[in-house]
Design a protein around this motif. Structure first.
Motif, PDB file in Angstrom:
ATOM      1  N   LEU A  41       0.813  -1.367  -0.300  1.00 51.96           N
ATOM      2  CA  LEU A  41       0.129  -0.083  -0.083  1.00 51.96           C
ATOM      3  C   LEU A  41       0.429   0.971  -0.052  1.00 51.96           C
ATOM      4  O   LEU A  41       0.377   2.321  -0.294  1.00 51.96           O
ATOM      5  N   PHE A  44       1.211   3.684  -2.871  1.00 47.54           N
ATOM      6  CA  PHE A  44       0.079   4.351  -3.565  1.00 47.54           C
ATOM      7  C   PHE A  44       0.357   5.802  -2.853  1.00 47.54           C
ATOM      8  O   PHE A  44       0.244   5.640  -1.437  1.00 47.54           O
ATOM      9  N   ASP A  46      -0.903   8.819  -1.024  1.00 41.80           N
ATOM     10  CA  ASP A  46      -2.389   9.416   0.177  1.00 41.80           C
ATOM     11  C   ASP A  46      -3.692   9.862  -0.799  1.00 41.80           C
ATOM     12  O   ASP A  46      -4.504   9.010  -0.421  1.00 41.80           O
ATOM     13  N   THR A  49      -5.785   6.855  -6.809  1.00 47.10           N
ATOM     14  CA  THR A  49      -7.283   6.133  -7.166  1.00 47.10           C
ATOM     15  C   THR A  49      -6.554   4.849  -7.713  1.00 47.10           C
ATOM     16  O   THR A  49      -5.959   4.512  -8.305  1.00 47.10           O
ATOM     17  N   LYS A  63      -7.722   5.889  -2.744  1.00 47.03           N
ATOM     18  CA  LYS A  63      -7.216   4.737  -1.324  1.00 47.03           C
ATOM     19  C   LYS A  63      -7.849   5.230  -0.098  1.00 47.03           C
ATOM     20  O   LYS A  63      -7.986   4.006   0.190  1.00 47.03           O
ATOM     21  N   GLU A  67      -8.146   0.774   0.311  1.00 42.72           N
ATOM     22  CA  GLU A  67      -7.114   0.315   1.774  1.00 42.72           C
ATOM     23  C   GLU A  67      -7.866  -0.752   2.573  1.00 42.72           C
ATOM     24  O   GLU A  67      -7.080  -1.954   2.661  1.00 42.72           O
TER      25      GLU A  67
END
Length: 161
Positions: A41, A44, A46, A49, A63, A67
Motif C-alpha cells: 500500500l 500508492f 495518499d 485512486t 485510497k 485501503e
C-alpha cells in the motif's frame, strides 16, 4: 535522427528508468505475494485512486476507500492459508511530462493446500506514476480483469496520447 527518449514505436523512457521501474514493480509484487500489505500500500500516493470492478463499480476509488478493502482481503487470504502469486509481462513505460504511464498484463494465481495453484484472474493494468524521492509512487491504477469485462472508457484516469 531518433532522440534518446524516443523509439520508432513512440516515446519511451531511457533504459536506466526502464530497469528502475521494472525493479519498482518486482519489489511491489514481491511484497504483495509475501502478504506485506503495508509495504504494498505504501507505493500508492495518499490521494491515489484505483479503478476496477472488484472495488466499486468501475469508477475511480480513493485510497481511503480501497485501503480497508485490501486489508480485509489480505486477512481473509492469510486466514485461509492462501498464497498469492503475480506473473506479469509486457511492460511499457511512456513519459508524460513529470509522470510515467505504465501498462502491463498480469496473471494472478492463488495457491492453497486444498486446490493447489489456480488462476484467480487475468488483467490488463495501467498505472500513472510520479517520482517520489528515489522511488516511484502510483497516483492512479486501472485494472481491467478479463473475467469482469472492460471498464467504461469515460472513467479512465490514465492520460491518453
Amino acid at each position: 535522427m531518433t532522440k534518446p527518449s524516443e523509439s520508432p514505436r513512440g516515446n519511451t523512457v531511457s533504459p536506466e528508468i526502464y530497469y528502475e521501474l521494472r525493479r519498482f514493480y518486482l519489489d511491489q509484487l514481491d511484497a504483495r505475494d509475501r502478504g506485506l500489505t503495508e509495504e504494498w500500500l505504501a507505493v500508492f500516493d495518499d490521494d491515489a485512486t484505483i479503478t476496477t470492478k472488484v472495488v466499486g463499480d468501475g469508477s475511480p476509488v480513493p485510497k481511503s476507500v480501497f485501503e480497508p478493502a485490501v486489508w480485509k482481503l489480505d486477512a481473509s487470504f492469510h486466514e485461509k492459508g492462501i498464497q498469492r502469486r503475480h506473473c506479469v509481462q509486457g511492460f511499457t513505460f511512456t513519459p508524460h511530462g513529470d509522470l510515467v504511464v505504465s501498462r502491463f498484463y498480469g496473471l494472478f494465481l492463488v495457491v492453497d493446500a486444498e486446490r493447489g495453484a489456480c488462476l484467480q484472474s487475468a488483467a490488463f493494468i495501467s498505472d500513472v506514476l510520479r517520482r517520489h524521492g528515489d522511488t516511484w509512487r502510483v497516483i492512479s491504477r486501472e485494472i481491467e480483469r478479463d473475467d469482469l469485462g472492460r471498464l467504461d472508457s469515460a472513467s479512465h484516469s490514465v492520460p491518453i496520447g
